[in-house]
Design an enzyme around this catalytic site. Structure first.
Site, PDB file in Angstrom:
ATOM      1  N   GLU A 100      18.275 -24.010  -4.351  1.00 12.04           N
ATOM      2  CA  GLU A 100      18.098 -22.501  -4.844  1.00 12.04           C
ATOM      3  C   GLU A 100      19.230 -21.558  -5.040  1.00 12.04           C
ATOM      4  OE1 GLU A 100      15.560 -20.938  -5.095  1.00 12.04           O
ATOM      5  OE2 GLU A 100      15.808 -18.753  -4.477  1.00 12.04           O
ATOM      6  N   HIS A 154      27.709 -40.184  -6.607  1.00 11.21           N
ATOM      7  CA  HIS A 154      26.842 -40.809  -7.739  1.00 11.21           C
ATOM      8  C   HIS A 154      27.031 -40.145  -8.943  1.00 11.21           C
ATOM      9  CE1 HIS A 154      25.211 -43.883  -5.122  1.00 11.21           C
ATOM     10  NE2 HIS A 154      24.942 -42.752  -4.273  1.00 11.21           N
ATOM     11  N   GLU A 164      20.804 -17.826 -12.549  1.00 11.07           N
ATOM     12  CA  GLU A 164      19.606 -16.769 -13.069  1.00 11.07           C
ATOM     13  C   GLU A 164      20.185 -15.478 -13.387  1.00 11.07           C
ATOM     14  OE1 GLU A 164      15.063 -17.191 -11.302  1.00 11.07           O
ATOM     15  OE2 GLU A 164      17.001 -16.798  -9.686  1.00 11.07           O
ATOM     16  N   LYS A 205      19.823 -19.127  -8.189  1.00  9.64           N
ATOM     17  CA  LYS A 205      19.999 -17.762  -7.764  1.00  9.64           C
ATOM     18  C   LYS A 205      21.287 -17.560  -8.886  1.00  9.64           C
ATOM     19  CE  LYS A 205      17.293 -16.376  -6.926  1.00  9.64           C
ATOM     20  NZ  LYS A 205      15.975 -17.339  -6.389  1.00  9.64           N
ATOM     21  N   LYS A 233       9.533 -12.299 -14.294  1.00 10.33           N
ATOM     22  CA  LYS A 233       9.097 -12.408 -12.989  1.00 10.33           C
ATOM     23  C   LYS A 233       7.768 -13.401 -12.922  1.00 10.33           C
ATOM     24  CE  LYS A 233       9.169 -11.291  -8.913  1.00 10.33           C
ATOM     25  NZ  LYS A 233      10.269 -12.167  -8.167  1.00 10.33           N
ATOM     26  N   CYS A 265       0.772  -1.220  -0.131  1.00 11.49           N
ATOM     27  CA  CYS A 265       0.019  -0.160   0.033  1.00 11.49           C
ATOM     28  C   CYS A 265       0.887   1.260   0.164  1.00 11.49           C
ATOM     29  CB  CYS A 265      -0.890   0.234   1.316  1.00 11.49           C
ATOM     30  SG  CYS A 265      -1.902  -1.591   1.570  1.00 11.49           S
ATOM     31  N   ASN A 320      -1.849   2.347   5.782  1.00 14.51           N
ATOM     32  CA  ASN A 320      -0.835   1.122   5.454  1.00 14.51           C
ATOM     33  C   ASN A 320      -0.962   0.343   6.772  1.00 14.51           C
ATOM     34  OD1 ASN A 320      -0.956   2.345   3.081  1.00 14.51           O
ATOM     35  ND2 ASN A 320       1.349   2.893   3.231  1.00 14.51           N
ATOM     36  N   GLY A 321      -0.737  -0.916   6.555  1.00 13.23           N
ATOM     37  CA  GLY A 321      -0.550  -1.653   7.727  1.00 13.23           C
ATOM     38  C   GLY A 321      -1.683  -2.667   8.070  1.00 13.23           C
ATOM     39  N   ARG A 357       5.176   0.372  -6.407  1.00 14.95           N
ATOM     40  CA  ARG A 357       5.390  -0.744  -5.195  1.00 14.95           C
ATOM     41  C   ARG A 357       4.188  -1.911  -5.282  1.00 14.95           C
ATOM     42  NH1 ARG A 357       6.856   1.959  -0.381  1.00 14.95           N
ATOM     43  NH2 ARG A 357       5.028   0.791   1.003  1.00 14.95           N
ATOM     44  N   TRP A 396      -2.918  -2.629  -1.582  1.00 10.26           N
ATOM     45  CA  TRP A 396      -2.526  -3.958  -1.784  1.00 10.26           C
ATOM     46  C   TRP A 396      -3.242  -4.900  -0.763  1.00 10.26           C
ATOM     47  CZ3 TRP A 396       0.971  -6.279  -5.304  1.00 10.26           C
ATOM     48  CH2 TRP A 396       1.609  -7.350  -4.939  1.00 10.26           C
TER      49      TRP A 396
END
Ligand code: G6P
Length: 617
Positions: A490, A513, A497, A494, A612, A2, A105-106, A27, A79
């Site tokens: 992961e 192996h 990517e 990264k 994305k 938000c 916001n919050g 945002r 948001w």
């Protein structure tokens, strides 16, 4: 997430607050709204408009703006957290008589109790939001205390509220005033010549002024066109001179970080905190997940969990399997959504399907979800984007609440997904055999995580030095076991990517192996080697690599001096519960990839060939 904008001064408020909203678009948001106080006829009135979707939709509703004359206004991009992203749930919210308007916001954590109290008193609510409760609470207190100033009433109301808030509030009856409050949700004042612009971040005000007064948590600012007065919620006056900022708008959006990815890596203490907020009851060793309340009974009877996801979210699911089986005792399967949708999955009674997706729009994950639904399986989601397709189509779920993730390579979404999976483990575990003692232990350790992640981030310079040392290498092997096997995957993801350096992730147990054939002095390995139940096994694997002259970088637990003796470089992470180590051990790997990409001059936020959100197969 938000955004808040406000204006008070001599100019027309509407164009300025709309400019502010547009500057906050980066945002992410799903609806927007404005409220402007102006003189209409004999007295002051507030004109407001709200719309789901883009700001351009809102602008369409405003027409030429002549209905919205006035020099005081507030605006918001939402948001969604509580309630769908539609017109009524958009901010600013107002009281029963359209006097008080508020942008927030919050999260108001105790809104349910407050709302039922206010409903009993006859207040009429139009939205499903937690925010609307606050505006009615202020109205209620204002009506019962007509002699206090507006700001005094706001402070009184806030004493009854538990939660986080950045607020911009106005009251038609004091038309030359805006009250702004900050409590764990950023807010600042742009200071102009006889005018103020409020923003939840500097990008909202930079077009008009570079003189900024930042509010601290627990501070309230009362603004009139000619002056501002800041004091604490305990009524102590605060004197704070404006600071001149020399950033560009682009930099302001990134909070002075060179890339969104860096911003997102470094904001993980905060994003984990946001995913945890209001969801832990440490003294009872419980997790409170409001989004699962409606299916609580089905979850109690669940016999198996089937997780489907893509990319980083899939690796989060793999960690989740270890957590859920070890602590909740629920058999858990994890599937790549792209595989799940084309094989013939066998469902049984008592199966629960769980989709994990930051964007909530990934085509394969959505198709897997639809397949499970079609087979009559109860479906859950762990999703960041509120109101996204996956969030809408699952029967129940848990939102990540971390704001938009803009860098293509996922970072804060991963640690947040792990946080939610740990909460889910606690939730399902306590429905089953998990003792209160274990529950408390997990809850206590979870609470500490934001601080511990902050400690790992504080070591970023050491990581940068190590990256420089290895910058000529073109291949890396990432190895880990048990909870840290998915972290190895992961970490390798990264690096490839964003730096386009070849990296392979592998279970350390599988190393012999095949992958060990690659090892020589030119092929470094990155080992996840925290002091956990498989440490001895991992350290044997390290020795095996060293015996073949392979360089080794280890991620180890603070206090383990031993590792230094048989590796080339060590990055230390603090001690935590074994099931939570991935949230700490992945952070150095994110930084490793980031710094490696910087050295190569890659476009970190928009790596080549990647998107994305992969909304096609
Ligand atoms: C893309 C992104 C990844 C992400 C994956 C799944 O590949 O680049 O960062 O992990 O999609 O996305 P989701 O939005 O479903 O979590």
């Amino acid at each position: 997430m938000c955004g808040i904008v406000g204006y008070i001064g001599k100019q027309r408020a509407l164009p300025i607050i709309l400019d502010g909203l547009k500057a906050l678009e980066y945002r992410g948001y799903d609806s927007a709204g404005v409220a402007v106080v102006g003189k209409h006829g004999k007295g002051f009135q507030v004109r407001f408009a709200k719309a789901p979707g883009r700001i351009s939709v809102l602008e369409g509703k405003l027409g030429d703006g002549t209905d919205f004359e006035g020099n005081v206004g507030i605006a918001h991009t939402r948001w969604a957290t509580h309630g769908e992203p539609n017109e009524v749930n958009a901010h600013p919210h107002h009281d029963c008589k359209n006097n008080i308007f508020l942008a927030h916001n919050g999260i108001i954590e105790n809104y349910k109790d407050l709302k039922s109290e206010l409903l009993e008193k006859g207040h009429v609510f139009c939205s499903e939001t937690d925010t609307e409760t606050l505006v009615h609470l202020i109205e209620d207190m204002r009506d019962s205390d007509p002699n206090s100033t507006f700001e005094e009433v706001v402070m009184k109301a806030l004493r009854r509220v538990r939660g986080t808030y950045g607020l911009a509030i106005l009251d038609r009856r004091e038309p030359e005033k805006i009250v702004a409050v900050r409590n764990f949700s950023p807010l600042l004042l742009g200071v102009g010549d006889g005018e103020y612009i409020i923003g939840s971040d500097a990008s909202a005000v930079l077009k008009y002024t570079r003189q900024i007064v930042y509010l601290n948590d627990g501070e309230i600012a009362v603004l009139t066109p000619s002056r501002h007065h800041i004091f604490t919620l305990e009524n102590q006056t605060v004197m704070r001179a404006p600071q001149e900022i020399d950033w560009t708008i682009e930099q302001a959006e990134r909070g002075n970080y060179p890339h969104f990815m860096a911003k997102e890596i470094f904001e993980q203490p905060e994003s984990i905190e946001n995913s945890l907020r209001g969801r832990l009851v440490p003294e009872e060793g419980l997790a409170k997940l409001g989004g699962l309340e409606s299916v609580e009974k089905d979850l109690r009877k669940a016999k198996r969990l089937i997780i489907a996801a893509c990319g980083t979210a899939y690796y989060a699911g793999m960690v989740g399997k270890y957590m859920l089986e070890e602590y909740a005792g629920i058999p858990t399967e994890v599937d790549l959504a792209s595989e799940f949708r084309y094989r013939k999955p066998v469902f049984r009674e008592g199966d629960i399907f769980l989709a994990i997706s930051q964007s909530g729009e990934t085509a394969d994950t959505l198709a897997a979800l639809r397949e499970a639904k079609q087979k009559g399986v109860l479906t859950l989601g762990i999703v960041n984007a509120v109101g996204s397709t996956i969030a809408r189509e699952t029967d129940a779920g848990v939102y990540q609440h971390i704001g938009p993730e803009i860098g293509v390579a996922s970072t804060k979404a991963f640690t947040s997904q792990l946080t939610i999976l740990a909460l889910l483990t606690l939730f399902l575990g306590r429905q089953r055999e998990m003792s209160i003692t274990i529950g408390r232990r997990i809850a206590e350790e979870l609470k500490q995580l934001p601080i511990l992640v902050g400690r790992v981030l504080a070591g970023h310079q050491n990581i940068q030095t190590i990256v420089k040392k290895y910058s000529a290498h073109r291949n890396f092997l990432y190895l880990g076991r048990k909870y840290n096997f998915p972290v190895a995957l992961e970490g390798a993801l990264k690096l490839k990517e964003i730096s386009y350096v070849h990296a392979e992730g592998c279970s350390a147990g599988e190393m012999k192996h095949g992958p060990i054939a690659l090892i020589d002095e030119t092929f470094p390995s990155i080992f996840l080697a925290p002091s956990d139940s498989v440490y001895e096994k991992v350290s044997s694997n390290i020795q095996e690599i060293k015996a073949r002259r392979g360089p080794v970088i280890a991620i180890g637990t603070e206090g383990n001096g031993d590792l230094k003796r048989f590796t080339n470089d060590v990055i230390y992470i603090p001690k935590t519960l074994e099931m939570l180590t991935p949230m700490l051990s992945v952070v150095p790997l994110q930084l490793f990839a980031y710094y490696a990409a910087l050295i190569k001059g890659c476009d970190v936020d928009k790596p080549r060939n990647l998107a994305k959100s992969v909304t096609v197969e």
